[in-house]
Scaffold this motif. Structure first.
Motif, PDB file in Angstrom:
ATOM      1  N   ARG A 149       0.821  -1.217   0.000  1.00 36.27           N
ATOM      2  CA  ARG A 149       0.000   0.000   0.000  1.00 36.27           C
ATOM      3  C   ARG A 149       0.854   1.266   0.000  1.00 36.27           C
ATOM      4  O   ARG A 149       1.928   1.307   0.583  1.00 36.27           O
ATOM      5  N   GLY A 150       0.343   2.308  -0.646  1.00 43.62           N
ATOM      6  CA  GLY A 150       1.059   3.572  -0.704  1.00 43.62           C
ATOM      7  C   GLY A 150       0.999   4.289   0.634  1.00 43.62           C
ATOM      8  O   GLY A 150       0.162   3.988   1.483  1.00 43.62           O
ATOM      9  N   ILE A 151       1.928   5.217   0.814  1.00 48.56           N
ATOM     10  CA  ILE A 151       1.951   6.008   2.043  1.00 48.56           C
ATOM     11  C   ILE A 151       1.283   7.346   1.746  1.00 48.56           C
ATOM     12  O   ILE A 151       1.688   8.062   0.830  1.00 48.56           O
ATOM     13  N   SER A 152       0.248   7.664   2.498  1.00 47.66           N
ATOM     14  CA  SER A 152      -0.541   8.868   2.197  1.00 47.66           C
ATOM     15  C   SER A 152       0.178  10.123   2.681  1.00 47.66           C
ATOM     16  O   SER A 152       1.125  10.061   3.460  1.00 47.66           O
ATOM     17  N   ARG A 153      -0.315  11.253   2.187  1.00 52.26           N
ATOM     18  CA  ARG A 153       0.227  12.539   2.601  1.00 52.26           C
ATOM     19  C   ARG A 153       0.093  12.703   4.117  1.00 52.26           C
ATOM     20  O   ARG A 153       0.997  13.168   4.796  1.00 52.26           O
ATOM     21  N   GLU A 154      -1.068  12.292   4.635  1.00 54.30           N
ATOM     22  CA  GLU A 154      -1.312  12.417   6.071  1.00 54.30           C
ATOM     23  C   GLU A 154      -0.319  11.548   6.861  1.00 54.30           C
ATOM     24  O   GLU A 154       0.214  11.958   7.895  1.00 54.30           O
ATOM     25  N   GLN A 155      -0.037  10.344   6.345  1.00 51.06           N
ATOM     26  CA  GLN A 155       0.905   9.475   7.045  1.00 51.06           C
ATOM     27  C   GLN A 155       2.307  10.086   7.063  1.00 51.06           C
ATOM     28  O   GLN A 155       3.047   9.957   8.031  1.00 51.06           O
ATOM     29  N   ARG A 156       2.662  10.771   5.958  1.00 48.55           N
ATOM     30  CA  ARG A 156       3.942  11.474   5.928  1.00 48.55           C
ATOM     31  C   ARG A 156       3.971  12.601   6.965  1.00 48.55           C
ATOM     32  O   ARG A 156       4.949  12.819   7.668  1.00 48.55           O
ATOM     33  N   ALA A 157       2.836  13.313   7.014  1.00 52.42           N
ATOM     34  CA  ALA A 157       2.748  14.417   7.972  1.00 52.42           C
ATOM     35  C   ALA A 157       2.872  13.887   9.401  1.00 52.42           C
ATOM     36  O   ALA A 157       3.529  14.492  10.250  1.00 52.42           O
ATOM     37  N   GLN A 158       2.271  12.720   9.669  1.00 57.63           N
ATOM     38  CA  GLN A 158       2.391  12.107  10.990  1.00 57.63           C
ATOM     39  C   GLN A 158       3.853  11.819  11.313  1.00 57.63           C
ATOM     40  O   GLN A 158       4.308  12.037  12.436  1.00 57.63           O
ATOM     41  N   ALA A 159       4.577  11.322  10.303  1.00 55.05           N
ATOM     42  CA  ALA A 159       5.994  11.027  10.518  1.00 55.05           C
ATOM     43  C   ALA A 159       6.763  12.301  10.853  1.00 55.05           C
ATOM     44  O   ALA A 159       7.628  12.308  11.739  1.00 55.05           O
ATOM     45  N   GLN A 160       6.435  13.378  10.148  1.00 60.37           N
ATOM     46  CA  GLN A 160       7.095  14.659  10.433  1.00 60.37           C
ATOM     47  C   GLN A 160       6.783  15.110  11.855  1.00 60.37           C
ATOM     48  O   GLN A 160       7.665  15.600  12.558  1.00 60.37           O
ATOM     49  N   ARG A 161       5.533  14.931  12.270  1.00 60.70           N
ATOM     50  CA  ARG A 161       5.160  15.339  13.630  1.00 60.70           C
ATOM     51  C   ARG A 161       5.899  14.488  14.664  1.00 60.70           C
ATOM     52  O   ARG A 161       6.344  14.991  15.697  1.00 60.70           O
ATOM     53  N   ALA A 162       6.026  13.184  14.359  1.00 61.82           N
ATOM     54  CA  ALA A 162       6.736  12.305  15.284  1.00 61.82           C
ATOM     55  C   ALA A 162       8.194  12.751  15.406  1.00 61.82           C
ATOM     56  O   ALA A 162       8.777  12.732  16.494  1.00 61.82           O
ATOM     57  N   LEU A 163       8.787  13.180  14.283  1.00 60.43           N
ATOM     58  CA  LEU A 163      10.171  13.669  14.319  1.00 60.43           C
ATOM     59  C   LEU A 163      10.273  14.919  15.187  1.00 60.43           C
ATOM     60  O   LEU A 163      11.217  15.077  15.965  1.00 60.43           O
ATOM     61  N   SER A 164       9.281  15.814  15.057  1.00 60.52           N
ATOM     62  CA  SER A 164       9.297  17.008  15.903  1.00 60.52           C
ATOM     63  C   SER A 164       9.187  16.611  17.372  1.00 60.52           C
ATOM     64  O   SER A 164       9.833  17.189  18.239  1.00 60.52           O
ATOM     65  N   ALA A 165       8.363  15.601  17.642  1.00 63.63           N
ATOM     66  CA  ALA A 165       8.136  15.192  19.031  1.00 63.63           C
ATOM     67  C   ALA A 165       9.418  14.689  19.689  1.00 63.63           C
ATOM     68  O   ALA A 165       9.565  14.771  20.901  1.00 63.63           O
ATOM     69  N   VAL A 166      10.355  14.154  18.885  1.00 62.59           N
ATOM     70  CA  VAL A 166      11.606  13.685  19.476  1.00 62.59           C
ATOM     71  C   VAL A 166      12.725  14.712  19.281  1.00 62.59           C
ATOM     72  O   VAL A 166      13.896  14.409  19.512  1.00 62.59           O
ATOM     73  N   GLY A 167      12.371  15.910  18.861  1.00 61.36           N
ATOM     74  CA  GLY A 167      13.363  16.979  18.759  1.00 61.36           C
ATOM     75  C   GLY A 167      14.227  16.908  17.516  1.00 61.36           C
ATOM     76  O   GLY A 167      15.336  17.406  17.501  1.00 61.36           O
ATOM     77  N   LEU A 168      13.726  16.281  16.445  1.00 64.63           N
ATOM     78  CA  LEU A 168      14.520  16.163  15.223  1.00 64.63           C
ATOM     79  C   LEU A 168      13.849  16.863  14.041  1.00 64.63           C
ATOM     80  O   LEU A 168      13.914  16.386  12.911  1.00 64.63           O
ATOM     81  N   GLU A 169      13.215  17.990  14.304  1.00 64.04           N
ATOM     82  CA  GLU A 169      12.597  18.737  13.216  1.00 64.04           C
ATOM     83  C   GLU A 169      13.684  19.145  12.220  1.00 64.04           C
ATOM     84  O   GLU A 169      14.762  19.581  12.616  1.00 64.04           O
ATOM     85  N   GLY A 170      13.406  18.998  10.935  1.00 63.21           N
ATOM     86  CA  GLY A 170      14.386  19.405   9.931  1.00 63.21           C
ATOM     87  C   GLY A 170      15.423  18.335   9.615  1.00 63.21           C
ATOM     88  O   GLY A 170      16.314  18.547   8.809  1.00 63.21           O
ATOM     89  N   PHE A 171      15.303  17.163  10.237  1.00 60.22           N
ATOM     90  CA  PHE A 171      16.269  16.099   9.973  1.00 60.22           C
ATOM     91  C   PHE A 171      15.749  15.086   8.962  1.00 60.22           C
ATOM     92  O   PHE A 171      16.447  14.127   8.638  1.00 60.22           O
ATOM     93  N   ALA A 172      14.530  15.287   8.443  1.00 54.78           N
ATOM     94  CA  ALA A 172      13.846  14.241   7.683  1.00 54.78           C
ATOM     95  C   ALA A 172      14.672  13.674   6.532  1.00 54.78           C
ATOM     96  O   ALA A 172      14.701  12.473   6.308  1.00 54.78           O
ATOM     97  N   ARG A 173      15.375  14.551   5.804  1.00 58.08           N
ATOM     98  CA  ARG A 173      16.078  14.082   4.607  1.00 58.08           C
ATOM     99  C   ARG A 173      17.488  13.603   4.893  1.00 58.08           C
ATOM    100  O   ARG A 173      18.193  13.124   3.997  1.00 58.08           O
ATOM    101  N   ARG A 174      17.935  13.762   6.099  1.00 60.32           N
ATOM    102  CA  ARG A 174      19.288  13.364   6.475  1.00 60.32           C
ATOM    103  C   ARG A 174      19.443  11.837   6.386  1.00 60.32           C
ATOM    104  O   ARG A 174      18.555  11.107   6.818  1.00 60.32           O
ATOM    105  N   PRO A 175      20.547  11.321   5.829  1.00 56.31           N
ATOM    106  CA  PRO A 175      20.764   9.869   5.887  1.00 56.31           C
ATOM    107  C   PRO A 175      21.055   9.437   7.327  1.00 56.31           C
ATOM    108  O   PRO A 175      21.709  10.191   8.064  1.00 56.31           O
ATOM    109  N   VAL A 176      20.571   8.269   7.729  1.00 58.62           N
ATOM    110  CA  VAL A 176      20.748   7.868   9.127  1.00 58.62           C
ATOM    111  C   VAL A 176      22.229   7.698   9.479  1.00 58.62           C
ATOM    112  O   VAL A 176      22.615   7.846  10.628  1.00 58.62           O
TER     113      VAL A 176
END
Lengths: 295, 293
Positions: free
Chosen positions: B147-174
């Motif tokens: 199944r595809g990943i929806s826009r909302e699911q992406r937004a949830q991932a971004q919010r989860a990143l903010s919740a752990v203090g990693l806003e702006g890190f989304a495109r960074r390689p691990v």
């Protein structure tokens, strides 16, 4: 200009060279992505073992079905998969590591293959079989290689997400019920299929070179799975093309010349690669400092 | 010397990200670091009951005759000496290992409602995958293979990143992250998994103090605000006393299971250490009759 003309002329002059070139493109399309995943899964050695394990199966196929691509391929697929599965099985049931099991099995397999072939068909061109022969790329071989590349692309598209997850974080996939074992078996099947296919142009001993070497070189340049697949496909095709011309010009078996070119490209990547290449390494610490915003 | 163009851009990106992170830190001081990911307003329930559970790991019994329950909504620390079977217990609950005796009952949840964070060493951190892609794996139960990943699911991932203090890190390689940052990414994935039961295996080992504090806050919120069941393998007894109401102390068998102040006593710790010292001479088979804890 002379070099470019020299590179193109053999393809203009001979239809078998054009066929081999098309074969190389098809091979690269399959081997690039598969090699990428082999390297990412840290299975280069397993790939090696599999490529050698193809030989006794191909020999049995030859004995039963004569010199037909289908017989060679089916036989090779069987023994390749058998070695892959039994190495996994042995290392799980005993204390031996997978690398040890693979090494033993592939050595035994290739020995068995050579003995089988030279017993049953002593007149077989062993050098051609082991190291590849452009002239062996006949129409049937071409169709096989093209089918294999097409199938690889389709199946990879189907298992792409679980395969990436399985390589990166296998425990997560297992805990989430993602059927990692099934993905692994399908992937191994694709590896063997592409080995049998590479075996047509490069020979048993060199086939794995087109899977592993471009994929390892690509890691010096790209840092996403998609880019790695595309780049290793490109490098594999480049190695194939230049290698074919060299094979023709110097009257050498095609496998080693193709792998040698891939090796030269690898050497260049080790030196100049954007990601961890030796000549660029000194810059890395400077760029790391920017990452310290959050511990 | 003139820097090549890509280098310039990278430096700029770093600056921008650093600024974003600094701004984010400023904001975070006013509101506490919390879950805030998927369904944070929905209370999750689910407990785990162990009945006479025995698990062999590589043919050696690692957990003996363990009985008891992680009640729904509880927050339990699992402590014990090295080799006490703590990780084995986690892996068995999540279904990676099979019990050789006894069984595990999940109460009010399906196995897919268990999120599990293994020890750090089990993941290939050099793998070419971005932070966002890693966090998105938390949607596995909803998207599976195809199944595809929806826009909302992406937004949830971004919010989860903010919740752990990693806003702006989304495109960074691990591969470019520090150990602490990487652990934050895995916690963001846990937020996205939105599971009723969360199992953490040594989540703060080799992690810096600030990250540990932030992530402990997050785990605390899972317990207090979202009523998730949390089980964490930990080594730091002080941390356990401060943050975990319940404790299970094991040394292959249960030494104590209950309120932390009753379990985490000097005599129990000594008992656990004594048992660990005797393991070398112990027989490899389990010849003990069911001594339930």
């Amino acid at each position: 200009m002379g070099a470019v003309a020299g590179l193109i002329a053999p393809f203009l002059d001979y239809s078998f060279m054009r066929r081999a070139l098309a074969g190389c493109l098809a091979l690269a399309l399959g081997c690039g992505p598969i090699g990428t995943f082999l390297v990412l899964r840290r299975m280069s050695l397993a790939g090696y073992a599999l490529s050698h394990a193809v030989l006794p199966g191909a020999a049995v196929g030859f004995i039963l079905g004569g010199l037909s691509v289908v017989a060679l391929a089916v036989g090779g697929l069987m023994t390749g998969l058998a070695v892959a599965l039994s190495a996994g099985f042995i290392s799980r049931l005993t204390t031996q590591g997978e690398d040890a099991s693979f090494t033993v099995l592939y050595n035994t397999a290739i020995a068995l293959g050579v003995v089988l072939i030279s017993t049953v068909a002593p007149s077989t061109d062993l050098i051609g079989l082991l190291f590849g022969d452009i002239l062996a790329m006949d129409d049937t071989a071409m169709v096989f290689v093209a089918c294999s590349a097409t199938l690889t692309a389709f199946v990879l598209a189907l298992i792409y997400r679980p395969l990436v997850t399985e390589c990166f974080d296998p425990l997560y996939l297992r805990a989430a019920g993602g059927r990692g074992a099934l993905v692994q078996v399908i992937f191994l099947g694709l590896v063997v299929l592409n080995l049998v296919s590479a075996f047509q142009g490069l020979g048993v001993l060199m086939a794995v070179g087109l899977l592993i070497v471009p994929a390892v070189s690509a890691r010096f340049w790209a840092n996403s799975v998609g880019a790695l697949c595309a780049l290793s496909t490109g490098l594999a095709f480049l190695s194939g093309t230049v290698g074919l011309v060299a094979s023709y010009a110097f009257n050498q078996p095609s496998g080693p010349t193709i792998v040698l070119v891939a090796g030269v490209l690898y050497g260049g990547s080790v030196l100049a690669g954007r990601r961890g290449g030796l000549l660029r390494k000194r810059r890395a610490p400077a760029s790391r400092r920017g990452h310290a915003a959050v511990p | 010397m003139i820097l090549p163009e890509p280098m310039d851009r990278t430096v700029e990106t770093f600056r921008a990200e650093r600024l974003a992170a600094a701004r984010h830190r400023g904001r975070r001081e006013s509101r506490s670091l919390g879950g805030g990911g998927v369904g944070a307003d929905v209370n999750k329930t689910g407990g785990i009951r162990l009945r006479n559970l025995t698990v062999a790991y590589e043919r050696h019994p690692a957990v003996h005759h363990l009985s008891g329950a992680f009640e729904s909504g509880s927050m339990t620390a699992v402590v014990g000496p090295n080799g006490a079977g703590k990780s084995t217990l986690m892996k068995t609950i999540v279904g990676l290992l099979r019990p050789s005796e006894g069984h595990i009952e999940l109460q009010g949840v399906s196995p897919s409602q268990i999120a599990y964070l293994p020890q750090a060493a089990e993941i290939d951190r050099s793998f070419p995958i971005s932070v966002l892609e890693t966090v998105l794996l938390g949607h596995w139960n909803r998207v599976g293979w195809f199944r595809g990943i929806s826009r909302e699911q992406r937004a949830q991932a971004q919010r989860a990143l903010s919740a752990v203090g990693l806003e702006g890190f989304a495109r960074r390689p691990v591969g470019s992250l520090s150990a602490g940052q990487f652990q934050r990414v895995l916690f963001a994935r846990l937020v996205l998994q939105d599971a009723a039961i969360v199992l953490l295996d040594e989540p703060f080992t080799a992690i810096d103090a600030r990250t540990t504090r932030d992530l402990l806050d997050l785990v605390g919120r899972w317990h207090t605000a979202e009523r998730r069941t949390v089980v964490a393998v930990l080594h730091d007894t002080e941390q356990v006393r401060q943050h975990f109401p319940h404790t299970l102390m094991i040394a292959r068998e249960a030494i104590g299971w209950g309120p932390t102040q009753e379990v985490l006593t000097a005599s129990n710790l000594l008992k656990a250490r004594r048992m660990a010292e005797s393991w070398d001479e112990e027989a490899v088979t389990c010849d003990q009759a069911g001594t339930a804890a």
